[in-house]
Design an enzyme around this catalytic site. Structure first.
Site, PDB file in Angstrom:
ATOM      1  N   ASP A 403       0.854  -1.181   0.000  1.00 47.75           N
ATOM      2  CA  ASP A 403       0.000   0.000   0.000  1.00 47.75           C
ATOM      3  C   ASP A 403       0.893   1.235   0.000  1.00 47.75           C
ATOM      4  O   ASP A 403       2.122   1.157   0.152  1.00 47.75           O
ATOM      5  CB  ASP A 403      -0.939  -0.025   1.214  1.00 47.75           C
ATOM      6  CG  ASP A 403      -2.242   0.719   0.952  1.00 47.75           C
ATOM      7  OD1 ASP A 403      -2.276   1.604   0.073  1.00 47.75           O
ATOM      8  OD2 ASP A 403      -3.241   0.419   1.637  1.00 47.75           O
ATOM      9  N   GLU A 594     -10.731   6.703   4.352  1.00 49.33           N
ATOM     10  CA  GLU A 594      -9.766   6.156   5.294  1.00 49.33           C
ATOM     11  C   GLU A 594      -9.966   6.737   6.699  1.00 49.33           C
ATOM     12  O   GLU A 594     -11.089   6.833   7.183  1.00 49.33           O
ATOM     13  CB  GLU A 594      -8.353   6.352   4.747  1.00 49.33           C
ATOM     14  CG  GLU A 594      -8.151   5.654   3.394  1.00 49.33           C
ATOM     15  CD  GLU A 594      -6.717   5.654   2.916  1.00 49.33           C
ATOM     16  OE1 GLU A 594      -5.820   5.335   3.723  1.00 49.33           O
ATOM     17  OE2 GLU A 594      -6.485   5.963   1.737  1.00 49.33           O
TER      18      GLU A 594
END
Length: 728
Positions: A403, A594
């Site tokens: 990521d 997020e």
């Protein structure tokens, strides 16, 4: 889609409109309006809709909670515990038709040819070229000129990145042609550099190709989970792939297979729901994206975030982000995102690993580890989970992509990359590294590590072999550039109709009284609320930006669709004196992504009102269950609908509210809806599922929080149980 290439598309789309595929168990109607609970007609003797009689949601006739027909919970049916998917008993009902549509696994003549080509390339490549293949830079940190020096294996456009000619702070152009020109410029630079290997251009196309202005935006995963329709989800994946191919984006970082167990998590809407069987069912999206992977209208999928991101506990987030311009800065601290999943390995596997068996069965080409941790160990540094479990036990033969700068975090300092972090993550099994801006340090550290013997040449060759094999399976060397013949299909009629159908099937009717629905077209209607005339509110995060759109989002709002429908059918929208009202509220923060979405008690914005003589229907837009008890208890609100983040096609909501062409509510809750989200989460689990540790509690019922297995009798803290959904 091109009808010449997809002759069965219309027939399949029509079939999906009629099909309801359910994995949730049913429950009795507890409304006061005599409405029907959305249950299947599978004819079995339990309360679920899978066609078996064991009380779980797998459809296989056993009670271990998987769908393979044996008595273990590994997802296969050969009893050997390897989860290899040898049988078709997995959770979705259309696997039989997909067995020949996955990626070539290298076991036939074409696979031998690919292996030979990879061998030739590896023999001819320098260490610098190999490390370049392992490096993914962002468009904000690397120009086309940098390609000649660093020979990147991939480029990504993350967050709000988009085509521009004026540097990072420039105004970006998000139209399809600008994207195609932009990606092609990087591809041309790659093919003129080093070993002349094409790049994979990656992007977060997580709900349609929503980084492109004018793309078809589909519901976020949480809404797709409510449809329980894997055939429809596969078609949406194929649609997304075609729009991506038109712009030269070969690779999407989707789907998210997180099993979200706590709605306070800011990424809940990226999950298909709280039940591992439901997330497994929705892996059909991978088959839609990848097709046979050699077709120019297919793209590479990513199963993420491996593994357990949806199981993090509240209060364990390590996120600390400085915001603002010095000296006027503040620190944003996360609450749960990127946190720690604390539970036994048996529970972890039963809940969070389970969907990955099907993803790998479908030959997903890439897997992305999670920022999160499992019992204190960061997933990006775990050789056990990445190499031993994912590549070994599960047999994953694609490549692992990190990521965004996630490997920077291993030592607790999120800002500065360390030599030890590079060594640890490469040796853990990560093959390609998403290095947003620090790629020069990464390349230097990895070069030193190989020369000093801290990383073996075998590990480098394994990583590059995996990357090159996927590129060759995709026929990327033959078709590296954007596919202009698909540009006209972006937001075309067929794509819009498919997205609109997804909206219709995702809607969940939570309350219905006095036969209020369907509405009559000859009523006068008052429309209120912040979400009524906003495609942005309909779309949520990861839309033409990261946490919120950078530009206006094209599409059809609920109000626009309603006005159009009523104008053709004798009704009208008025400001006052109406007979019925449609009130569209949003989450208190309408768009987020997020850790920006971590919220102790998600609620709605309480916008709009209801002064209609007959009452109102309230449509809730958002990415998770939230505190709506006041809306439900208000006698003036005759109906309450969860609309999720429906995307660009607000008309799908109007269709169902008015019963257009027989439309009715089909959606079932993919998550338990608590009265509020304070304190502990509550999740449905199959109490008869596998108990690997022998403590008389099913493994999938052993994570943090409270659990229930009887849908008809949920805990008192629950407003609506998992699988709930009325129809009129």
């Amino acid at each position: 889609m091109k009808l010449g290439k997809q002759p069965c598309f219309i027939l399949i789309a029509l079939m999906s409109m009629l099909a309801t595929v359910a994995v949730a168990v049913g429950c009795s109607d507890n409304s006061s309006g005599g409405d029907k609970q959305n249950t299947s007609s599978d004819g079995d003797s339990d309360s679920d809709s899978d066609g078996d009689s064991d009380g779980d949601s797998s459809g296989d006739g056993d009670s271990d909670g998987d769908s393979d027909g044996d008595s273990d919970s590994d997802g296969d049916s050969d009893g050997d515990g390897d989860g290899d998917g040898d049988s078709d008993g997995d959770a979705d009902t259309e696997l039989d038709t997909e067995k020949d549509t996955g990626v070539d696994t290298g076991e036939d003549t074409e696979g031998d040819i690919i292996k030979g080509k990879v061998d030739e390339l590896l023999d001819s490549m320098s260490l610098a070229q190999k490390i370049g293949q392992m490096t993914q830079a962002s468009v904000g940190g690397a120009t086309t000129a940098d390609m000649a020096t660093f020979m990147f294996g991939s480029i990504l456009a993350g967050g709000g990145d988009g085509p521009s000619s004026g540097g990072f702070a420039a105004v970006r152009n998000y139209d399809a042609q600008s994207w195609a020109d932009f990606t092609d410029s990087y591809q041309e630079a790659a093919l003129n550099a080093g070993a002349k290997i094409p790049i994979l251009f990656g992007i977060d196309a997580v709900h349609g190709h929503a980084k492109v202005e004018g793309a078809t935006i589909i519901p976020h995963n949480i809404g797709l989970g409510a449809t329980r329709n894997p055939t429809l989800i596969r078609e949406l994946g194929a649609m997304t792939a075609e729009e991506m191919a038109a712009t030269g984006c070969h690779w999407t970082f989707a789907p998210t297979l997180a099993v979200a167990r706590d709605e306070r998590w800011g990424r809940t809407y990226e999950s298909f729901g709280e039940d591992p069987d439901l997330s497994t069912l929705m892996t059909s999206f991978i088959s839609g994206l990848q097709g046979n992977l050699a077709d120019t209208a297919t793209v590479l999928a990513t199963a993420k975030h491996f593994v357990g991101d949806g199981g993090a506990m509240w209060g364990t987030s390590p996120v600390e982000v400085e915001q603002g311009i010095p000296p006027n800065t503040t620190i944003l601290r996360g609450d749960i995102d990127q946190g720690d999943a604390v539970m036994s390995e048996e529970a972890f596997r039963a809940i969070h690993l389970k969907p990955y068996y099907d993803a790998i069965w479908r030959h997903v080409g890439s897997v992305m580890p999670s920022y999160s941790s499992f019992n204190g160990e960061k997933m990006h540094g775990s050789r056990y989970w990445i190499t031993d479990v994912l590549k070994g036990e599960l047999g994953f033969d694609g490549f692992v992509i990190s990521d965004w700068d996630a490997f920077f975090h291993l030592d607790g300092d999120r800002d500065e990359l360390q030599y030890s972090e590079v060594v640890s993550t490469v040796n853990a099994g990560i093959d390609m590294f998403m290095v947003a801006y620090g790629y020069e340090d990464f390349i230097a550290f990895l070069t030193t590590a190989v020369n000093d013997g801290d990383v073996s040449m075998d590990r480098i060759n394994d990583a590059v072999r995996r990357i090159l094999t996927v590129k060759l399976r995709m026929h990327l060397f033959d078709n590296p550039y954007s596919q202009s013949n698909y540009v006209s299909d972006i937001y075309g009629d067929e794509h819009r109709l498919l997205a609109r159908q997804a909206v219709r099937e995702s809607l969940v009717l939570l309350k219905h009284e006095d036969g209020f629905l369907p509405l009559s077209a000859d009523d006068t209607v008052c429309v209120t609320g912040s979400g009524a005339n906003s495609v942005e509110a309909q779309s949520g995060g990861w839309t033409l930006g990261w946490t919120s759109p950078s530009v206006a989002v094209p599409g059809e709002t609920i109000l626009e669709a309603l006005t159009d429908y009523l104008s053709q059918n004798g009704g009208s929208v008025v400001d006052a004196g109406c007979t019925v009202g449609i009130r569209v509220v949003t989450e208190s923060t309408p768009t987020y992504a997020e850790y920006y979405g971590d919220e102790a008690n998600p609620t709605h914005d309480d916008s709009g009102g209801c002064d209609a003589s007959r009452g109102c229907v309230v449509v809730v837009l958002g990415g998770r269950p939230m505190d709506i008890e006041g809306l439900v208890d208000d006698a003036q609100n005759k109906a309450v609908v969860m609309g999720w983040y429906p995307g660009s096609e607000g008309g799908g909501i109007v269709d169902v509210l008015y019963g257009v062409d027989g439309a009715n509510f089909k959606g079932q809750l993919p998550m338990t809806w608590k009265k509020d989200s304070v304190d502990t989460p509550v999740n449905f689990c199959d109490g008869n599922a596998k108990d690997a540790d022998g403590n008389d509690v099913a493994d999938e019922c052993e994570d943090a929080g409270d659990h229930y297995s009887d849908i008809a009798n949920p805990p008192t803290s629950v407003l609506f149980p998992y699988g709930f959904g009325l129809s009129f």
